[in-house]
Design an enzyme around this catalytic site. Structure first.
Site, PDB file in Angstrom:
ATOM      1  N   LEU A   1      47.208  36.415  30.767  1.00 28.45           N
ATOM      2  CA  LEU A   1      48.629  36.071  30.787  1.00 28.45           C
ATOM      3  C   LEU A   1      48.823  34.576  30.585  1.00 28.45           C
ATOM      4  O   LEU A   1      49.701  34.154  29.814  1.00 28.45           O
ATOM      5  CB  LEU A   1      49.272  36.517  32.101  1.00 28.45           C
ATOM      6  CG  LEU A   1      50.775  36.240  32.244  1.00 28.45           C
ATOM      7  CD1 LEU A   1      51.567  36.910  31.115  1.00 28.45           C
ATOM      8  CD2 LEU A   1      51.291  36.679  33.606  1.00 28.45           C
TER       9      LEU A   1
ATOM     10  N   ASP B   1      41.916  25.139  41.963  1.00 28.49           N
ATOM     11  CA  ASP B   1      41.567  26.307  42.768  1.00 28.49           C
ATOM     12  C   ASP B   1      42.611  26.476  43.873  1.00 28.49           C
ATOM     13  O   ASP B   1      42.709  25.645  44.779  1.00 28.49           O
ATOM     14  CB  ASP B   1      40.179  26.113  43.366  1.00 28.49           C
ATOM     15  CG  ASP B   1      39.652  27.346  44.081  1.00 28.49           C
ATOM     16  OD1 ASP B   1      40.465  28.234  44.420  1.00 28.49           O
ATOM     17  OD2 ASP B   1      38.446  27.428  44.321  1.00 28.49           O
ATOM     18  N   ILE B   2      43.403  27.540  43.812  1.00 23.98           N
ATOM     19  CA  ILE B   2      44.492  27.701  44.779  1.00 23.98           C
ATOM     20  C   ILE B   2      43.995  28.024  46.185  1.00 23.98           C
ATOM     21  O   ILE B   2      44.772  28.000  47.142  1.00 23.98           O
ATOM     22  CB  ILE B   2      45.519  28.777  44.331  1.00 23.98           C
ATOM     23  CG1 ILE B   2      44.890  30.177  44.288  1.00 23.98           C
ATOM     24  CG2 ILE B   2      46.150  28.403  43.006  1.00 23.98           C
ATOM     25  CD1 ILE B   2      45.897  31.298  44.049  1.00 23.98           C
TER      26      ILE B   2
ATOM     27  N   TYR C   1      42.690  37.525  41.687  1.00 26.17           N
ATOM     28  CA  TYR C   1      41.435  38.275  41.625  1.00 26.17           C
ATOM     29  C   TYR C   1      41.807  39.704  41.270  1.00 26.17           C
ATOM     30  O   TYR C   1      42.483  40.382  42.049  1.00 26.17           O
ATOM     31  CB  TYR C   1      40.702  38.221  42.963  1.00 26.17           C
ATOM     32  CG  TYR C   1      39.333  38.853  42.930  1.00 26.17           C
ATOM     33  CD1 TYR C   1      38.229  38.129  42.498  1.00 26.17           C
ATOM     34  CD2 TYR C   1      39.150  40.181  43.309  1.00 26.17           C
ATOM     35  CE1 TYR C   1      36.964  38.705  42.460  1.00 26.17           C
ATOM     36  CE2 TYR C   1      37.889  40.769  43.277  1.00 26.17           C
ATOM     37  CZ  TYR C   1      36.796  40.022  42.856  1.00 26.17           C
ATOM     38  OH  TYR C   1      35.551  40.598  42.804  1.00 26.17           O
ATOM     39  N   THR C   2      41.397  40.173  40.101  1.00 23.91           N
ATOM     40  CA  THR C   2      41.901  41.456  39.592  1.00 23.91           C
ATOM     41  C   THR C   2      40.818  42.528  39.402  1.00 23.91           C
ATOM     42  O   THR C   2      41.099  43.593  38.860  1.00 23.91           O
ATOM     43  CB  THR C   2      42.613  41.243  38.239  1.00 23.91           C
ATOM     44  OG1 THR C   2      41.693  40.660  37.301  1.00 23.91           O
ATOM     45  CG2 THR C   2      43.822  40.321  38.400  1.00 23.91           C
TER      46      THR C   2
ATOM     47  N   ASP D   1      51.522  46.945  40.397  1.00 27.68           N
ATOM     48  CA  ASP D   1      51.937  48.294  40.764  1.00 27.68           C
ATOM     49  C   ASP D   1      51.038  48.890  41.849  1.00 27.68           C
ATOM     50  O   ASP D   1      51.406  49.859  42.511  1.00 27.68           O
ATOM     51  CB  ASP D   1      51.921  49.210  39.536  1.00 27.68           C
ATOM     52  CG  ASP D   1      50.586  49.201  38.794  1.00 27.68           C
ATOM     53  OD1 ASP D   1      49.851  48.193  38.889  1.00 27.68           O
ATOM     54  OD2 ASP D   1      50.282  50.186  38.093  1.00 27.68           O
TER      55      ASP D   1
ATOM     56  N   TYR E   1      42.231  45.756  46.639  1.00 29.00           N
ATOM     57  CA  TYR E   1      42.945  44.907  45.688  1.00 29.00           C
ATOM     58  C   TYR E   1      44.445  44.959  45.961  1.00 29.00           C
ATOM     59  O   TYR E   1      45.106  43.928  46.095  1.00 29.00           O
ATOM     60  CB  TYR E   1      42.647  45.348  44.256  1.00 29.00           C
ATOM     61  CG  TYR E   1      43.596  44.774  43.239  1.00 29.00           C
ATOM     62  CD1 TYR E   1      43.576  43.419  42.927  1.00 29.00           C
ATOM     63  CD2 TYR E   1      44.539  45.585  42.592  1.00 29.00           C
ATOM     64  CE1 TYR E   1      44.464  42.884  41.996  1.00 29.00           C
ATOM     65  CE2 TYR E   1      45.413  45.059  41.668  1.00 29.00           C
ATOM     66  CZ  TYR E   1      45.380  43.712  41.374  1.00 29.00           C
ATOM     67  OH  TYR E   1      46.264  43.179  40.468  1.00 29.00           O
TER      68      TYR E   1
ATOM     69  N   LYS F   1      46.970  41.927  47.341  1.00 25.61           N
ATOM     70  CA  LYS F   1      48.156  41.501  46.586  1.00 25.61           C
ATOM     71  C   LYS F   1      49.421  41.638  47.434  1.00 25.61           C
ATOM     72  O   LYS F   1      50.325  40.802  47.359  1.00 25.61           O
ATOM     73  CB  LYS F   1      48.281  42.304  45.292  1.00 25.61           C
ATOM     74  CG  LYS F   1      47.194  42.024  44.258  1.00 25.61           C
ATOM     75  CD  LYS F   1      47.290  40.609  43.690  1.00 25.61           C
ATOM     76  CE  LYS F   1      48.433  40.462  42.717  1.00 25.61           C
ATOM     77  NZ  LYS F   1      48.442  39.117  42.070  1.00 25.61           N
TER      78      LYS F   1
ATOM     79  N   TRP G   1      49.322  47.763  34.483  1.00 26.78           N
ATOM     80  CA  TRP G   1      48.370  47.999  33.402  1.00 26.78           C
ATOM     81  C   TRP G   1      48.452  46.905  32.337  1.00 26.78           C
ATOM     82  O   TRP G   1      48.569  47.171  31.145  1.00 26.78           O
ATOM     83  CB  TRP G   1      48.624  49.367  32.781  1.00 26.78           C
ATOM     84  CG  TRP G   1      48.415  50.540  33.698  1.00 26.78           C
ATOM     85  CD1 TRP G   1      48.420  50.541  35.069  1.00 26.78           C
ATOM     86  CD2 TRP G   1      48.177  51.897  33.320  1.00 26.78           C
ATOM     87  NE1 TRP G   1      48.220  51.799  35.561  1.00 26.78           N
ATOM     88  CE2 TRP G   1      48.066  52.657  34.508  1.00 26.78           C
ATOM     89  CE3 TRP G   1      48.071  52.560  32.099  1.00 26.78           C
ATOM     90  CZ2 TRP G   1      47.834  54.040  34.499  1.00 26.78           C
ATOM     91  CZ3 TRP G   1      47.849  53.933  32.098  1.00 26.78           C
ATOM     92  CH2 TRP G   1      47.726  54.655  33.276  1.00 26.78           C
TER      93      TRP G   1
END
Length: 261
Positions: A14, A40-41, A65-66, A106, A129, A133, A154
């Site tokens: 993104l 780095d957050i 982190y996905t 989602d 995950y 989030k 997605w």
């Protein structure tokens, strides 16, 4: 007046899409793109140093982190980035009067609802995950008044990053048959379209803060999506696409995570 926009996670699909579409465009926005290596957050000192040097109007947080599978095995990493990192960023945005635009998922829902999820639906993530989030979302909601949390689904780029779209194309070059699950249903979302939605929020000076759902509106299974990818790239005659209804992963995944825009 030119607005200054910080984009974190600039090396992700993104972040790269936003860079490609808007960095050189004359749209009244000045972008600062920072990668995890540079910003780095999870480290407060990194955030504070940058925010003290530069004044931002908006921060688009693409840092996340996905890896859904790995998050089950090493959840502490997912929580450190998706929850604690977001908390750090939220604090800096509040202190410096910066509007945060945060990308969520989602997967904060359990997938049991038969109709599309709306923003007010109860969250109930079923994997680490999604839980990490959701914790990030909660930090934003409790700490900020000026924010946009955008749940999407997605997400894929045809050009950048590692995602389902590119994986199917890669496999199509080396394999004659692909077995793809029909057990999950959602809305594949192109990073180009999500980028345009984010930039529109900024350009319109939207005062309507809070939670939003954004996805491309075609509902499909992963099998349907793979079929579309092959057709789009003129590969459907080369590959035998097989429906799989016993696909198993380490992480539980929502059966239906269709979002209503």
């Amino acid at each position: 007046m030119i607005k200054k926009v910080l984009v974190t996670g600039a090396n992700g699909q993104l972040g790269k899409t936003i860079n490609e579409l808007y960095k050189k465009n004359d749209i009244g926005l000045e972008f600062v793109f920072v990668s995890r290596e540079a910003f780095d957050i999870t480290k407060k000192e990194n955030i504070n140093a940058l925010f003290s040097k530069q004044k931002f109007d908006y921060c688009i947080n693409c840092a996340a982190y996905t890896n859904v599978e790995q998050a089950e095995k090493t959840p502490e990493i997912a929580y450190k980035i998706n929850a604690e990192g977001v908390k750090n960023l939220s604090h800096a945005c509040e202190e410096n009067d910066v509007i945060l635009i945060h990308i969520s998922t989602d997967y904060v829902f359990d997938g049991e609802k038969e109709t599309p999820y709306i923003v007010s639906d109860e969250t109930n993530p079923i994997n680490k995950y999604g839980k990490s989030k959701l914790e990030g979302e909660n930090h934003i909601k409790s700490m900020l008044t000026k924010y946009f949390v955008i749940r999407t689904s997605w997400l894929y780029s045809k050009k950048h990053g590692n995602n389902f779209y590119k994986t199917i194309l890669k496999k199509a070059k080396t394999e004659n048959q692909l077995s793809i699950t029909t057990e999950q249903k959602g809305c594949p979302t192109d990073t180009v379209n999500l980028s345009k939605f984010i930039i529109k929020l900024i350009q319109e000076n939207s005062p309507v803060f809070g939670f939003f759902h954004f996805c491309d509106e075609k509902v499909m299974t992963w099998y349907d999506f793979a079929e579309q990818i092959l057709i789009e790239n003129n590969l459907s005659n080369n590959i035998n696409l097989v429906k799989a209804n016993n696909y198993r992963t380490f992480a539980r995944r929502p059966k239906s995570s269709v979002l209503k825009n």
